[in-house]
Write a protein that holds these residues in place. Structure first.
Motif, short mmCIF file in Angstrom:
data_model
loop_
_atom_site.label_atom_id
_atom_site.label_comp_id
_atom_site.label_asym_id
_atom_site.label_seq_id
_atom_site.Cartn_x
_atom_site.Cartn_y
_atom_site.Cartn_z
N VAL B 492 0.84 -1.31 -0.14
CA VAL B 492 -0.09 0.08 -0.08
C VAL B 492 0.92 1.22 -0.02
N GLY B 513 -6.72 -1.08 1.91
CA GLY B 513 -5.25 -1.21 2.22
C GLY B 513 -4.88 -0.63 3.62
N ARG B 516 -6.50 -3.22 6.18
CA ARG B 516 -5.53 -4.56 6.14
C ARG B 516 -4.12 -4.22 6.95
#
Lengths: 656, 656
Positions: B492, B513, B516
């Motif tokens: 990311v 992103g 996560r």
């Protein structure tokens, strides 16, 4: 540690007044499950009976001037009222309506003839009354009320009227069942001209309890909580009252229909009248804080007995309160309850100083005259402080009681364990006596204008216009906004660059500096944004609305700082030794948990580094563990009577 | 926009099942104020009558196999149950107890003889039953229950006994008044050896309603809410039941007293049995989300009608929903309700896939056999997903309903406007069917061990020991912890260094992103801390306890990510055009409000710069303003029947 010394210190100068109510609580402990045993009307009548009981015990008398049968001890009166929050909250609210609001309106807005005619009966509970301000269509915006009081010089009467459904008086305590008279707020119309909202005394029920002609009374029906209070609705159909019904301390109407007031500006007059009613907000904030104490007493004692899941090498499961998460959920709230306790005590002191009556005797009241300039400044400051403490105290109660309920699991959901009633009864505190979001805007507005010329309208438009027109320039110049951040950085050394992220985290100058930085930075930012918006030609409403969230956050930042400093002062004044040590520990927990909660803002504004922010979180955890062994003593020190907290899920022997 | 298309999309594959319950709601709308009109016992009997009514309407039958009179449509059954949450929640909970828990235990833990003997009567409501798991002394820690079921080979009976007060069955729905039989969870003792917790069917009341010999039944009394459910307590004094009373799908006892089970590991056996009961958690989460929809429908419609304070150049005051603060309070919660709706729909799909029964027909059930390996992995994953969605959904309901109450001021406090009952009735959802904090630990534990060998004890000690012994090494090696942060930074791109802090903020890859990153980083951190603690020789309990807050936060971060991705998938699958556009807007609001709420963490971990963090806040404000014109349609699309939301404070014509 022994909780007694700490308890005496917390009780402070009004220990006697608090103890009287504590002792009385045993007598009305039966109310604690009245909502479950009785029908709604029976419950209401039972609450009324207990209201007469606390009247006989001298509770309301304490707060009124000696010449009307009182003791002139305003501080003791409020402390007693707060203590009522340990018991049934319907009784507390009904007492607030009768003595604080109804009798308070007569005292503060009326003159000698009203005092002589009604005050003694209002105080001794013979004349039950309502405070008829809120309408169906208007709660927070009191200036826009629809009820009218039109003077008729032919008969020397005022005609009280409800012109449309939205102007119906609503949620009025004592209206559905017991009230015989109402202090009615209405637009005063004299000679075809409206002079804004004033208050008049209007009889609504006969001695037999029947509505008087032209008065329609109805019941708001069951509520989420406080079902021992008979909230109702009032509609007036051209009800006539004599000219003397006008509470005329700040404005008079003579027989011929000439309106006079010593306060020329109508807004200023309105806010002066409203300001005398600040006692309601002072009291509700204190009551909410005390309701939190009840919930915490129950939940902490439960967590100190209840075991769940295994600890190694032990046949016993671990106590809930030994789990970090449980400590995290309850102990910062316990610390904040202490902080608010001290903030409330400061507020009450200031209220007592300004509203006459020494601690134990009446110093006599100024009557029929507007307050002086210096006084006025202090009163505006007091109103802001009361608004802020009420907002934070009542939100705190909602959050704390909810957390306590969850922390007690299924047992917390049973009515017998009392958290259910606490939750339901206190829930409305966040929106009555002023909606909290509106109150925080009031706080911020006062700060923005630095209390100067601060009699503009309370509504957003008024705020934006007023600030645009007069205040922002002053604020901008005074605080040298563009360099404010820099200036504050010098005052509070930015330790975020320090090699040791833990350095000075328990230093109270650091805490206060951080909270002051946040407050001043946010206020400056709001002022700058308002000014920029107005300068750009945007609609004032839009300007205000675009930073409404900032305005409210700035108000909150201010109150957070005031509360922190009050707690710190409370620590510093505390008896040396264990009491002060325990309080300092709790203070540190409160201060750091407050900074932690706003750490995003601090990092965004360069006041906190990532490592230091993490160090604060770690220290909050550590402080929770340090406070934990004393948690039982810390709730014992609240002095909540057994009748209010000896619930089935808590085994009594464990906390004696 | 028209709300119809969106509503159809939200209703999804189970629209018919939802609509049946929606239509039925008019019939039992009378229940909505039953708690106010009736005594508690009358209310309970009225709820029972309505339970028979929805049985006649086919609600429970939908969820059971065709061979016992059902339709085998598990998904439709759960969708119908969720829809019951639009109406009286006591009815919903009673239905959950009877059909989900009691009949569900017979179905999942029993074998053919139990199904044939009891299932049809349980489904048609003739045999009312209890799910007697929780005890006074043990809620979340089910493995430590105290009730015993001791086999007596002489008579081929089990003796059910409550050995001490803490082992009393408590809070048991249907126990106080209506239940005739109980599925009792007890320590199974055979030949002097304890085999852990198993479930047996124990009759508790005669057909006349009298307690059977040896069974003592009592009432939990009034509760904060759900007073239409007869929760009670059960004490057993050496009550004898035949050997066949054991629900023996996973373990059997033969006449001579030989215990057998295809699952050798007692922990694994216990969690396999418990796992079959996951439907309860799936259902409660969905019900909580739907209760939030009711509250939001009321509060948004009110805010779209109610005016307060002046707007410039207009005779009217401004609508509440035009205020930024009001938008800020309600609209991100509206967006999160949509997010949870899609997460719940995904969960139900997975549940239906694993627990048999196609969408509209039974595919037959595996019976008497343990599930296979692959299945087992999926089931553990499902349990974690159900636990997480239940925790977030129920906390969301508590927060949302509270906010809606406050946003409606005094009117929101009146029972007639329904928020009071919603608040009271849903409050226990956060702690029943698994306490939320315990559930999030379960989620995190599953992730830490990557579901491998994940049948350790659920308690903290077990978690810490298990992880210490087996899992941390794996986790550490697998995710290359020390470089995880770096790895994720590559995946990311860190836009916090970008010159334009607004760049890509509405890019869903950015949102996913970010969530996560947070999830993986937190899990890795917990694993590292657990390992370091164990390596240093600290007591496992202490090791676990010191990062309990991290464990719970990691669990939550995982569920946040799953919910976000479910919402995004829901947007992507939506019909092109206005439905998808509106959903994408709401999705953006939800994603950014979620990141905003955790911005402190992101900044601390170098994933967000100060300017970008502020840009996110500004964009959340802007998205609130963009969503605002459609807010009425967005709540209309929930399809809450008028009977549930046409309250006095909302003028009907305005939202038709």
């Amino acid at each position: 540690m022994s909780a007694t010394g700490l308890r005496d210190y917390l009780d402070g100068p009004y220990k006697a007044a608090r103890d009287v109510v504590r002792e009385g609580l045993a007598e009305h402990a039966g109310l604690l499950d009245a909502g479950l045993r009785l029908t709604r009307d029976e419950y209401r009548d039972e609450v009324l009976a207990m209201l007469q009981q606390i009247t006989a015990d001298g509770h309301p008398g304490r707060g009124f001037p000696k010449e009307y049968g009182g003791q002139g001890d305003l501080g003791g009166f409020i402390a007693g009222f707060e203590t009522l929050a340990f018991g049934d909250l319907s009784l507390m609210v009904k007492a607030g309506v009768q003595f604080g609001l109804f009798a308070g309106a007569i005292l503060h807005l009326g003159t000698t003839r009203h005092h002589e005619e009604y005050l003694a009966d209002a105080i001794n509970g013979q004349l039950l009354g309502c405070f008829a301000m809120t309408e169906t269509g208007h709660g927070s915006n009191v200036q826009a009320l629809g009820t009218t009081a039109t003077y008729d010089p032919a008969t020397e009467e005022f005609v009280i009227h409800t012109p449309h459904e939205g102007a119906r008086k609503d949620y009025i305590g004592n209206a559905a069942r017991h009230g015989r008279m109402a202090a009615v707020f209405a637009q005063l119309v004299v000679g075809g001209e409206s002079h804004g909202v004033h208050c008049l005394l209007v009889p609504i029920r006969s001695l037999d309890g029947d509505p008087l002609p032209g008065v329609t009374l109805s019941d708001c029906g069951p509520k989420l909580g406080l079902n021992g209070v008979d909230n109702g609705r009032i509609v007036f159909d051209h009800v006539r009252v004599p000219r003397t019904a006008l509470l005329d301390r700040y404005a008079q109407v003579d027989a011929e229909g000439t309106y006079t007031s010593e306060i020329e500006n109508p807004d200023r007059r309105f806010f002066t009248m409203l300001g005398t009613l600040v006692q309601g907000r002072v009291s509700v904030g204190g009551a909410a804080i005390n309701a939190s104490k009840v919930a915490l007493t129950i939940a902490v004692r439960y967590a100190d007995q209840r075991r769940q899941f295994g600890a190694p090498g032990s046949a016993n499961e671990a106590l809930l309160l030994d789990y970090r998460m449980h400590q995290r959920r309850l102990l910062p709230l316990l610390a904040r309850t202490y902080a608010l306790h001290f903030a409330q005590a400061e507020l009450v002191e200031e209220f007592v100083r300004l509203f006459g009556g020494g601690r134990n005797e009446s110093e006599g009241r100024k009557e029929g005259v507007a307050v002086g300039e210096g006084d006025e400044h202090d009163r505006r400051a007091l109103e802001a402080q009361a608004a802020g403490t009420k907002a934070l105290g009542t939100w705190h109660a909602t959050e704390t009681i909810q957390m306590c309920r969850e922390a007690c699991g299924g047992a917390g959901y049973l009515a017998e364990n009392r958290l259910a009633a606490l939750k339901a009864d206190t829930d409305v505190f966040t929106t009555f006596e002023g909606d909290n979001t509106v109150l925080l805007q009031l706080v911020a507005k006062g700060l923005l204008t630095n209390y100067r010329e601060s009699f503009g309208k309370l509504d957003p438009l008024g705020t934006a216009r007023f600030i645009a027109a007069q205040a922002v320039e002053i604020a901008v110049e005074k605080t040298a906004l563009r360099t404010l951040a820099e200036r504050l950085r010098d005052v509070v050394p930015n330790r975020s660059d320090s090699a040791d992220p833990d350095a000075g985290l328990r230093d109270d100058a650091y805490h206060c500096g951080m909270l002051r930085f946040r407050e001043e930075h946010m206020l400056a930012g709001v002022a700058r944004r308002l000014k920029a918006g107005i300068d750009s030609g945007m609609e004032p409403f839009e300007v205000f609305n675009r930073c409404q969230d900032h305005v409210i956050a700035a108000g909150r930042a201010h109150v957070d700082r005031v509360v922190l400093e009050a707690f710190l002062a409370g620590v510093q004044r505390a008896p040396e030794g264990e009491v002060r040590e325990r309080l300092k520990e709790l203070y540190d927990l409160h201060a750091l948990a407050t900074i932690e909660a706003e750490r995003a803002w601090y990092i965004e504004h360069g006041r906190l580094s990532g490592p230091r922010s993490k160090a604060i979180t770690a220290l909050v955890n550590e402080l929770c563990a340090q406070v934990r062994p004393y948690a039982g003593d810390l709730v014992d020190a609240f002095g909540v009577p057994g009748a209010a907290v000896d619930v089935p899920m808590v085994v009594p022997s464990q906390h004696e």
